[in-house]
Design a protein around this motif. Structure first.
Motif, short mmCIF file in Angstrom:
data_model
loop_
_atom_site.label_atom_id
_atom_site.label_comp_id
_atom_site.label_asym_id
_atom_site.label_seq_id
_atom_site.Cartn_x
_atom_site.Cartn_y
_atom_site.Cartn_z
N LEU A 1 0.83 -1.19 -0.05
CA LEU A 1 -0.03 0.10 0.16
C LEU A 1 0.78 1.22 0.21
CD1 LEU A 1 -2.95 -0.68 2.39
CD2 LEU A 1 -2.96 0.01 -0.17
N ASN A 2 1.96 1.21 0.65
CA ASN A 2 2.79 2.44 0.67
C ASN A 2 3.49 2.70 -0.47
OD1 ASN A 2 2.57 2.69 3.42
ND2 ASN A 2 4.27 1.41 3.78
N TYR B 1 2.19 1.71 -3.61
CA TYR B 1 1.00 2.22 -4.70
C TYR B 1 0.93 3.81 -4.10
CZ TYR B 1 -3.89 2.69 -5.95
OH TYR B 1 -5.23 2.97 -6.55
N GLU B 2 0.75 4.10 -2.96
CA GLU B 2 0.45 5.31 -2.65
C GLU B 2 1.63 6.40 -3.13
OE1 GLU B 2 -2.34 6.69 -1.99
OE2 GLU B 2 -3.49 5.09 -1.13
N LEU C 1 1.19 6.27 -7.41
CA LEU C 1 0.06 6.66 -7.95
C LEU C 1 -0.11 8.03 -8.56
CD1 LEU C 1 -2.88 5.78 -9.12
CD2 LEU C 1 -3.75 6.40 -6.77
N SER D 1 -8.35 -2.56 -0.50
CA SER D 1 -8.05 -1.04 -0.58
C SER D 1 -8.28 -0.63 -1.86
CB SER D 1 -6.75 -0.73 0.22
OG SER D 1 -6.86 -0.73 1.46
N ASP E 1 -10.91 2.18 -4.25
CA ASP E 1 -10.20 3.16 -4.41
C ASP E 1 -10.82 3.66 -5.99
OD1 ASP E 1 -8.63 5.23 -5.11
OD2 ASP E 1 -6.63 4.35 -4.57
N ARG F 1 -9.92 6.36 -7.63
CA ARG F 1 -8.85 7.10 -8.64
C ARG F 1 -8.35 6.00 -9.49
NH1 ARG F 1 -4.70 8.32 -4.02
NH2 ARG F 1 -5.24 6.27 -3.31
#
Length: 210
Positions: free
Chosen positions: A142-143, A145-146, A149, A186, A190, A192
Motif C-alpha cells: 500500500l505504501n 502504491y500511494e 500513483l 483498498s 479506490d 482513482r
C-alpha cells in the motif's frame, strides 16, 4: 503456487511465446544461485508484462523489486529505443546478477538500476510514468502504491504481483497474508483507479489510473 493445476499451468506455458535464450539462462542461474528462486517472474508473466508495455505504448516504466532482472528485461523488450525503465532493489546478490544480465542484453541500456530502500528510490524517479510494476516486500504494497500513483499519468497502469499469495488471501494468518488482503480490498475501493485482479500465476492486479 501449488493452488494452480500443474497441467493447466504447463499448457499455458507451452502456448506462450518463448522468452529467448538469455532469459532462459537467467532463469536457470536464478534457480541455481539465489534464494527463493520462485520469486522469478517467469515466461507467462514476463511475456504478459512485455505485452502490456507494448499495448500502452509506454516509454517510462518503474519497477519496484528487481530480483534477478527477469521482469525488468521482459518489460525493456517492449520499450522503444528511447524508452526508460527504472528498477529498484536492496539485495546485493540479486543486484549483482541482474546487472550482469542487463549488460549482456541488447535492451539493458534502457534500464536504470536504483540500489537501496525502495521508497527512497521511488522519490528519485520523476513522473509522468506510463506503467509501474510492484513486486517487492508485501507489507509495503500500500505504501508503494500511494507513492507511485501521483507519478502515473492518466490512463497509465499499475501492475501488482502476488495478489493471490498462493491462495492465502482466503484465510490470512501472518503479516504478509493480511498485507496482501488489505491491499486488494483498498485498491478495489479506490475510485482513482479501475482494476481487474487476474488469476495469472500467483495473481496479478492491473489498475488503470483514471
Amino acid at each position: 503456487m501449488d493452488f494452480i493445476d500443474d497441467r493447466i499451468e504447463r499448457y499455458a506455458f507451452n502456448h506462450t511465446q518463448d522468452e529467448g535464450p538469455l532469459l532462459t539462462q537467467l532463469k536457470q542461474e536464478t534457480h541455481e544461485k539465489l534464494e527463493l528462486p520462485q520469486m522469478l517472474t517467469g515466461r507467462l508473466e514476463g511475456r504478459f508484462l512485455k505485452l502490456l508495455v507494448q499495448l500502452l505504448g509506454a516509454k517510462r516504466v518503474l519497477e519496484i523489486g528487481t530480483f534477478s532482472g527477469y521482469s525488468a528485461l521482459s518489460m525493456a523488450e517492449g520499450l522503444p529505443e528511447d524508452g526508460r525503465l527504472f528498477t529498484c532493489d536492496v539485495d546485493p546478490a540479486a543486484i549483482e546478477m541482474s546487472k550482469k544480465y542487463f549488460h549482456r542484453s541488447e535492451h539493458g541500456s534502457k534500464i536504470t538500476l536504483l540500489e537501496g530502500d525502495a521508497m527512497k528510490s521511488v522519490e528519485k524517479v520523476d513522473g509522468p510514468l506510463d506503467m509501474v510494476f510492484i513486486d517487492a516486500d508485501k507489507v509495503n504494497y500500500l505504501n508503494y502504491y500511494e507513492a507511485v500513483l501521483p507519478k502515473v499519468r492518466s490512463g497509465g497502469l499499475i501492475v501488482v504481483d502476488n495478489v493471490l499469495w498462493s491462495g492465502r488471501v482466503l484465510n490470512p494468518k501472518d503479516e504478509s497474508d493480511h498485507a496482501i488482503d488489505d491491499f486488494n480490498r483498498s485498491v478495489h475501493a479506490d475510485d482513482r483507479v479501475e482494476g481487474v485482479l487476474l488469476t495469472v500465476r500467483d495473481g496479478v492486479y492491473c489498475l488503470r489510473k483514471k
